[in-house]
Design an enzyme around this catalytic site. Structure first.
Site, short mmCIF file in Angstrom:
data_model
loop_
_atom_site.label_atom_id
_atom_site.label_comp_id
_atom_site.label_asym_id
_atom_site.label_seq_id
_atom_site.Cartn_x
_atom_site.Cartn_y
_atom_site.Cartn_z
N THR A 191 0.84 -1.20 0.00
CA THR A 191 0.00 0.00 0.00
C THR A 191 0.87 1.25 0.00
OG1 THR A 191 -1.80 -1.09 1.16
CG2 THR A 191 -1.58 1.26 1.53
N VAL A 242 -12.94 -5.30 1.89
CA VAL A 242 -12.34 -3.97 1.91
C VAL A 242 -11.52 -3.86 3.20
CG1 VAL A 242 -12.80 -1.49 2.01
CG2 VAL A 242 -14.25 -2.96 0.61
N GLY A 298 -0.72 -2.39 6.37
CA GLY A 298 -0.61 -3.62 7.14
C GLY A 298 -1.86 -4.46 6.99
#
Ligand code: ASP
Length: 379
Positions: free
Chosen positions: A215, A244, A268
């Protein structure tokens, strides 16, 4: 002179945006992450290590240019995340991980600390820059969080660039999915339509078995003292059922508040970051949790001191490193792993992780500039 201009600018902002910018700005500052995880020394080849560092440097350049030119923290966050979304090294935009059925579904969020306005999207499949879709939700819709087809339609109506889903495809993420599904005994979907032929795509890539979250996230404060945060991701490889993660959940993976003097972006295992409400908690700890002795009287006095409309959180706070490490300890206690980047209204950047590495970097008006990967590396 500079102090005088900053004071006038701050007063103007306070008049425009309400009493949230009473801190003196210490110049612009920006911090980024490109995911945390099991990234041990020796697990990257020198070429891979260099490629990640170059990508982080490029992102810092973009942010510095926006902020040095007087741009807003929000503009910097969006511009830097766009660059990272376009870079196939990271799990966001191009290079995002696949769902178990072989699709790519992007999640993103952005937040303006001065107004507490926020925008988020989940499950986008065609919008080239999910972070821009999140910003459009924030600025041009009455809503905070849009998902799936509706979010995609909104992004299209906003004139945001669309690409074929295959544009996001990378060979190493695909191979990672195939290996994961085989390991878990789950069916392997057909190679996505429009994906380049096997072997046609060369990319600098870390080993496939790494446990790593790619990410991307940015936190920034601009010259006027405005804070912003943004995060963008493909989520977790092999995700199913419309899963999600924390990234687009405001207060979990993304949060910014000038009232609390703090902005956070996380990376994470999202399920744990949602349950611990990590991003908001760090800001709340920073703004409210106090180092002086615990008593009703002190607490009442301190709360008033910290966040009355007139002082706008100018009072004593829990130091940012304590707020971040306490919060990550909670995530770890729940069983989660990952990291956070934090920016204060005074331009102090902080990185915290409970993993062996996190791609990260920072740059500020006062000349600080550094990129780092491994946990034991100076940042
Ligand atoms: N936090 C993201 C998620 O759970 C994954 C990541 O950080 O790479 O969706």
């Amino acid at each position: 002179m500079k102090t005088w201009i900053a004071a006038v600018a701050t007063a103007l902002m306070v008049a425009l945006a309400g009493p949230v910018l009473a801190q003196d700005s210490a110049g612009w500052s920006l911090a980024i992450h490109g995911g945390a995880g099991v990234i041990e020394r020796g697990s990257l080849t020198p070429e891979q290590d260099a490629a990640y560092r170059a990508a982080l440097e490029e992102a810092l350049d973009v942010g510095a240019e926006v902020l040095d030119g007087g741009g807003t923290a929000l503009d910097a966050v969006e511009a830097v995340i766009q660059v990272l979304e376009d870079n196939p090294l990271f799990n966001a935009g191009r290079g995002a991980v696949f769902t178990a059925d072989g699709r790519i579904e992007h999640d993103a969020a952005i937040m303006d600390g001065t107004t507490l306005d926020a925008g988020a999207v989940a499950g986008l499949t065609r919008t080239r820059h999910p972070i821009s879709a999140a910003r459009a939700v924030m600025e041009n819709s009455p809503h905070v969080f849009l998902i799936g087809q509706g979010a995609e339609t909104f992004a299209r109506d906003q004139g945001l660039e669309e690409v074929e889903p295959a544009w996001f495809f990378t060979e190493r993420r695909w191979r990672g999915l195939v290996r994961q599904l085989e390991r878990e005994g789950l069916p392997v979907p057909a190679r996505p339509e429009g994906a380049p032929a096997e072997g046609a795509m060369a990319a600098v890539a870390p080993p496939l078995d790494e446990r790593k979250f790619g990410t991307v996230g940015v936190v920034a404060v601009d010259r006027v003292g405005r804070l912003a945060a943004g995060t963008s991701t493909g989520g977790m490889s092999g995700k199913r059922w419309g899963r999600v993660g924390d990234v687009p959940v405001i207060g979990a993976g993304t949060y910014a508040s000038n009232a609390e003097g703090c902005a956070v972006s996380a990376t994470g295992s999202g399920e744990y970051f949602i349950r611990a409400t990590v991003a908001r908690d760090i800001c709340a700890r920073y703004a409210w949790e106090l180092s002086y002795p615990e008593s009703e009287e002190n607490r009442a006095m301190a709360v008033e001191d910290v966040c009355s409309p007139d002082t706008a959180c100018a009072g004593p706070r829990q130091p940012v490193h304590v707020a971040a490490s306490e919060e990550m300890r909670e995530v770890g206690d729940l069983g989660g792993e990952g990291g956070v980047i934090v920016m204060t209204a005074q331009g102090q950047a902080w990185f915290e992780m409970n993993t062996s590495g996190m791609y990260r970097g920072r740059v500020s008006e006062n000349g600080e500039r550094r990129v780092a990967i491994y946990a034991d590396e100076e940042d």
